[in-house]
Design a protein around this motif. Structure first.
Motif, mmCIF file in Angstrom:
data_model
loop_
_atom_site.group_PDB
_atom_site.id
_atom_site.type_symbol
_atom_site.label_atom_id
_atom_site.label_comp_id
_atom_site.label_asym_id
_atom_site.label_seq_id
_atom_site.Cartn_x
_atom_site.Cartn_y
_atom_site.Cartn_z
ATOM 1 N N GLY A 61 -9.391 42.763 16.906
ATOM 2 C CA GLY A 61 -9.843 42.233 18.301
ATOM 3 C C GLY A 61 -10.415 43.567 19.068
ATOM 4 N N ILE A 62 -11.383 43.132 19.804
ATOM 5 C CA ILE A 62 -11.942 44.040 20.842
ATOM 6 C C ILE A 62 -11.464 44.098 22.098
ATOM 7 C CG2 ILE A 62 -14.087 45.209 21.469
ATOM 8 C CD1 ILE A 62 -13.615 45.269 18.384
ATOM 9 N N SER A 63 -11.260 44.735 22.856
ATOM 10 C CA SER A 63 -10.728 44.555 24.289
ATOM 11 C C SER A 63 -11.001 45.744 25.271
ATOM 12 C CB SER A 63 -8.943 44.431 24.223
ATOM 13 O OG SER A 63 -8.709 45.630 23.597
ATOM 14 N N ASP A 64 -12.466 45.856 25.595
ATOM 15 C CA ASP A 64 -12.462 47.005 26.358
ATOM 16 C C ASP A 64 -12.112 46.892 27.846
ATOM 17 O OD1 ASP A 64 -13.371 49.904 26.672
ATOM 18 O OD2 ASP A 64 -15.741 49.240 26.603
ATOM 19 N N HIS A 65 -12.137 48.248 28.740
ATOM 20 C CA HIS A 65 -11.727 48.056 29.720
ATOM 21 C C HIS A 65 -12.495 47.212 30.883
ATOM 22 C CE1 HIS A 65 -8.760 51.255 29.371
ATOM 23 N NE2 HIS A 65 -9.824 52.045 28.585
ATOM 24 N N SER A 66 -11.800 46.359 31.669
ATOM 25 C CA SER A 66 -12.596 45.463 32.363
ATOM 26 C C SER A 66 -13.406 45.700 33.419
ATOM 27 C CB SER A 66 -11.485 44.433 33.113
ATOM 28 O OG SER A 66 -10.707 45.306 33.924
ATOM 29 N N PRO A 67 -14.488 45.443 33.628
ATOM 30 C CA PRO A 67 -15.519 45.947 34.939
ATOM 31 C C PRO A 67 -14.757 45.345 36.181
ATOM 32 C CG PRO A 67 -16.492 43.655 34.122
ATOM 33 C CD PRO A 67 -14.979 44.112 32.964
ATOM 34 N N MET A 68 -15.201 46.018 37.305
ATOM 35 C CA MET A 68 -14.530 45.792 38.601
ATOM 36 C C MET A 68 -16.076 45.215 39.293
ATOM 37 S SD MET A 68 -11.622 46.096 39.046
ATOM 38 C CE MET A 68 -9.909 47.051 38.634
ATOM 39 N N PRO A 69 -15.606 44.464 40.390
ATOM 40 C CA PRO A 69 -16.832 43.838 41.207
ATOM 41 C C PRO A 69 -17.846 44.913 41.711
ATOM 42 C CG PRO A 69 -14.672 43.235 42.289
ATOM 43 C CD PRO A 69 -14.409 44.070 40.979
ATOM 44 N N GLY A 70 -17.230 46.059 41.979
ATOM 45 C CA GLY A 70 -17.939 47.023 42.704
ATOM 46 C C GLY A 70 -17.665 48.461 42.215
ATOM 47 N N PRO A 71 -18.186 49.457 42.699
ATOM 48 C CA PRO A 71 -17.925 50.641 42.221
ATOM 49 C C PRO A 71 -16.300 51.134 42.240
ATOM 50 C CG PRO A 71 -19.653 51.049 44.011
ATOM 51 C CD PRO A 71 -19.007 49.491 43.681
ATOM 52 N N PHE A 72 -15.769 51.679 41.463
ATOM 53 C CA PHE A 72 -14.368 51.856 41.271
ATOM 54 C C PHE A 72 -13.796 53.118 40.690
ATOM 55 C CE2 PHE A 72 -9.918 50.919 39.736
ATOM 56 C CZ PHE A 72 -9.536 50.345 41.428
ATOM 57 N N ASP A 73 -13.826 53.049 39.371
ATOM 58 C CA ASP A 73 -13.789 54.392 38.771
ATOM 59 C C ASP A 73 -14.893 54.583 37.691
ATOM 60 O OD1 ASP A 73 -12.947 52.866 36.594
ATOM 61 O OD2 ASP A 73 -10.804 52.978 37.204
ATOM 62 N N ASP A 74 -14.601 55.885 36.781
ATOM 63 C CA ASP A 74 -15.586 56.164 36.028
ATOM 64 C C ASP A 74 -14.962 55.805 34.604
ATOM 65 O OD1 ASP A 74 -13.790 58.110 35.837
ATOM 66 O OD2 ASP A 74 -15.150 59.852 36.096
ATOM 67 N N ASP A 127 -10.553 35.291 23.488
ATOM 68 C CA ASP A 127 -9.333 34.871 22.539
ATOM 69 C C ASP A 127 -8.157 35.430 22.980
ATOM 70 O OD1 ASP A 127 -10.428 33.702 20.034
ATOM 71 O OD2 ASP A 127 -11.624 35.745 19.802
ATOM 72 N N TYR A 128 -8.154 36.343 23.932
ATOM 73 C CA TYR A 128 -6.927 36.939 24.737
ATOM 74 C C TYR A 128 -7.221 37.793 25.646
ATOM 75 C CZ TYR A 128 -7.706 40.803 21.809
ATOM 76 O OH TYR A 128 -8.294 41.964 21.108
ATOM 77 N N LEU A 129 -6.396 37.921 26.923
ATOM 78 C CA LEU A 129 -6.528 38.780 28.061
ATOM 79 C C LEU A 129 -5.402 39.713 27.874
ATOM 80 C CD1 LEU A 129 -8.236 36.619 30.728
ATOM 81 C CD2 LEU A 129 -9.394 38.432 29.411
ATOM 82 N N ILE A 130 -5.780 41.028 27.864
ATOM 83 C CA ILE A 130 -4.557 42.006 27.941
ATOM 84 C C ILE A 130 -4.303 42.387 29.627
ATOM 85 C CG2 ILE A 130 -3.619 44.218 27.337
ATOM 86 C CD1 ILE A 130 -5.824 44.208 24.887
ATOM 87 N N GLY A 131 -3.081 42.349 30.167
ATOM 88 C CA GLY A 131 -2.809 43.021 31.285
ATOM 89 C C GLY A 131 -2.463 44.248 31.101
ATOM 90 N N ALA A 132 -2.900 45.014 32.011
ATOM 91 C CA ALA A 132 -2.695 46.538 32.076
ATOM 92 C C ALA A 132 -2.304 46.988 33.510
ATOM 93 C CB ALA A 132 -3.640 47.228 31.340
ATOM 94 N N VAL A 133 -1.382 47.787 33.702
ATOM 95 C CA VAL A 133 -1.047 48.581 34.893
ATOM 96 C C VAL A 133 -1.548 50.189 34.629
ATOM 97 C CG1 VAL A 133 0.415 49.282 36.581
ATOM 98 C CG2 VAL A 133 0.540 46.818 35.740
ATOM 99 N N HIS A 134 -2.463 50.506 35.092
ATOM 100 C CA HIS A 134 -2.783 51.728 35.018
ATOM 101 C C HIS A 134 -2.453 52.602 36.617
ATOM 102 C CE1 HIS A 134 -5.231 50.397 31.977
ATOM 103 N NE2 HIS A 134 -4.782 51.240 31.281
ATOM 104 N N TYR A 135 -2.971 51.645 37.695
ATOM 105 C CA TYR A 135 -2.874 51.984 39.038
ATOM 106 C C TYR A 135 -1.484 51.770 39.770
ATOM 107 C CZ TYR A 135 -7.696 53.315 38.663
ATOM 108 O OH TYR A 135 -9.019 53.871 38.394
ATOM 109 N N LEU A 136 -1.151 52.933 40.383
ATOM 110 C CA LEU A 136 -0.083 52.877 41.451
ATOM 111 C C LEU A 136 -0.923 52.446 42.582
ATOM 112 C CD1 LEU A 136 2.817 55.202 40.274
ATOM 113 C CD2 LEU A 136 2.419 52.815 39.734
ATOM 114 N N GLY A 137 -1.672 51.437 43.032
ATOM 115 C CA GLY A 137 -2.454 51.305 44.146
ATOM 116 C C GLY A 137 -3.848 52.185 43.893
ATOM 117 N N PRO A 138 -4.885 51.772 44.667
ATOM 118 C CA PRO A 138 -6.110 52.321 44.518
ATOM 119 C C PRO A 138 -6.134 53.776 44.567
ATOM 120 C CG PRO A 138 -6.105 50.683 45.995
ATOM 121 C CD PRO A 138 -5.023 50.858 45.716
ATOM 122 N N GLY A 139 -6.766 54.622 43.695
ATOM 123 C CA GLY A 139 -6.682 56.090 43.928
ATOM 124 C C GLY A 139 -5.786 56.824 42.999
ATOM 125 N N TRP A 140 -4.864 56.179 42.397
ATOM 126 C CA TRP A 140 -3.855 56.790 41.611
ATOM 127 C C TRP A 140 -3.596 56.088 40.142
ATOM 128 C CZ3 TRP A 140 2.044 58.095 42.844
ATOM 129 C CH2 TRP A 140 2.432 59.010 41.846
#
Ligand code: ZN
Ligand code: FE
Ligand code: FE
Length: 290
Positions: A61-74, A127-140
């Motif tokens: 399965g391929i599961s790249d990092h989701s896009p955001m609606p506007g500029p967010f990170d790189d 086929d599936y969506l993965i939920g991921a927590v990387h951010y402890l709020g925006p900017g971290w």
């Protein structure tokens, strides 16, 4: 490369002769993989698929990092590249047909993202969506080496509390088929002393109550902590509670597909697991591990 049906074995492979690591043959899939569209992975989905075939996995399965609606990170795909993402997965499917290449997405969860996540959910026949927590709020983004100094600025107990509170909200959103790298916050080796079960317990309860599957990720073995996400204690708690699992590599290069699945299989077996699950069009099926 196009495989004929004769090449693909109903029970994990007439392709087994290609596999030098026969001890991973009972892990059926690797669902957590990336593409160059996120700007920090290499290799096209077709190369990941060929790697999975070579290892004797039943599907990729391929599961790249989701896009955001506007500029967010790189470190995620741009929204403008979303159609390219779907095209890359389609190309891989055509190239290796009838070998299954599943369409997924690693979706960043943090509070306030719910309506965007709902929009993403409708954008493709996932086929599936993965939920991921990387951010402890925006900017971290807590796994980003750029912010490692913050572990010295706050008590580690507070960081863990915030991380697992966000993770619980991620699970409870009910938006995801499985949730990624459950104790990612340990990535650089920071962890509170003493009994860690109070951090894990609310997550296990949320997984049970929402029927969400938990990922067992070998990516942590390639990081400073040098451990699978989650560790044996959280995994044992998950098993005792009846939480289902998938085993993933979080590959950012074709050579990482199925990485250390032998170690992951050993860990989950020791925790009592004998099944994993497969996803198709967001329906899950139990599959024996051995
Ligand atoms: Zn990544
Ligand atoms: Fe991740
Ligand atoms: Fe990932």
């Amino acid at each position: 490369m196009r495989l004929t049906p004769g090449n693909v074995n109903p029970r994990r492979g007439s392709l087994t002769f290609l596999c030098s690591r026969t001890n991973i043959l009972f892990v059926p899939a690797d669902y957590h993989t990336h593409t160059p569209l996120c700007h920090h992975a290499i290799g096209a989905p077709v190369e990941y698929a060929l790697a999975a075939i070579g290892l004797g996995l039943d599907e990729i399965g391929i599961s790249d990092h989701s896009p955001m609606p506007g500029p967010f990170d790189d470190w995620r795909m741009d929204l403008a590249d979303f159609s390219d993402y779907l095209a890359l997965v389609s190309e891989a499917r055509e190239a290796v047909a009838p070998y299954p290449v599943r369409l997924g997405l690693e979706v960043d969860y943090f509070a306030g993202q719910e309506s965007w996540i709902e929009k993403l959910t409708g954008l493709a026949p996932w086929d599936y969506l993965i939920g991921a927590v990387h951010y402890l709020g925006p900017g971290w983004d807590v796994d980003n080496p750029k912010w490692i100094g913050r572990f010295e600025e706050l008590p580690v107990e507070e960081i863990w509390t915030r991380y697992f509170a966000e993770y619980e909200r991620c699970v409870r959103s009910g938006a995801f088929d499985f949730v990624a790298h459950p104790d990612l916050v340990k990535k650089f080796g920071h962890r509170p002393a003493g009994d860690l079960r109070p951090y894990y317990e609310p997550i296990i309860t949320a997984l049970v109550e929402t029927g969400t599957v938990m990922e067992v990720s070998t990516a942590g073995l390639r990081k400073p902590v040098g451990e699978i996400y989650p560790g044996p204690e959280m995994l044992a708690m998950a098993h005792a509670a009846g939480v289902e699992i998938v085993i993933s590599s979080d590959a950012h290069a074709p050579g990482e597909v199925g990485a250390d699945f032998d170690l992951a299989e050993k860990l989950v077996h020791e925790a009592g697991y004998r099944h994993t699950v497969q996803f198709r069009r967001r329906e899950k099926t139990r599959v024996p591990l051995s």
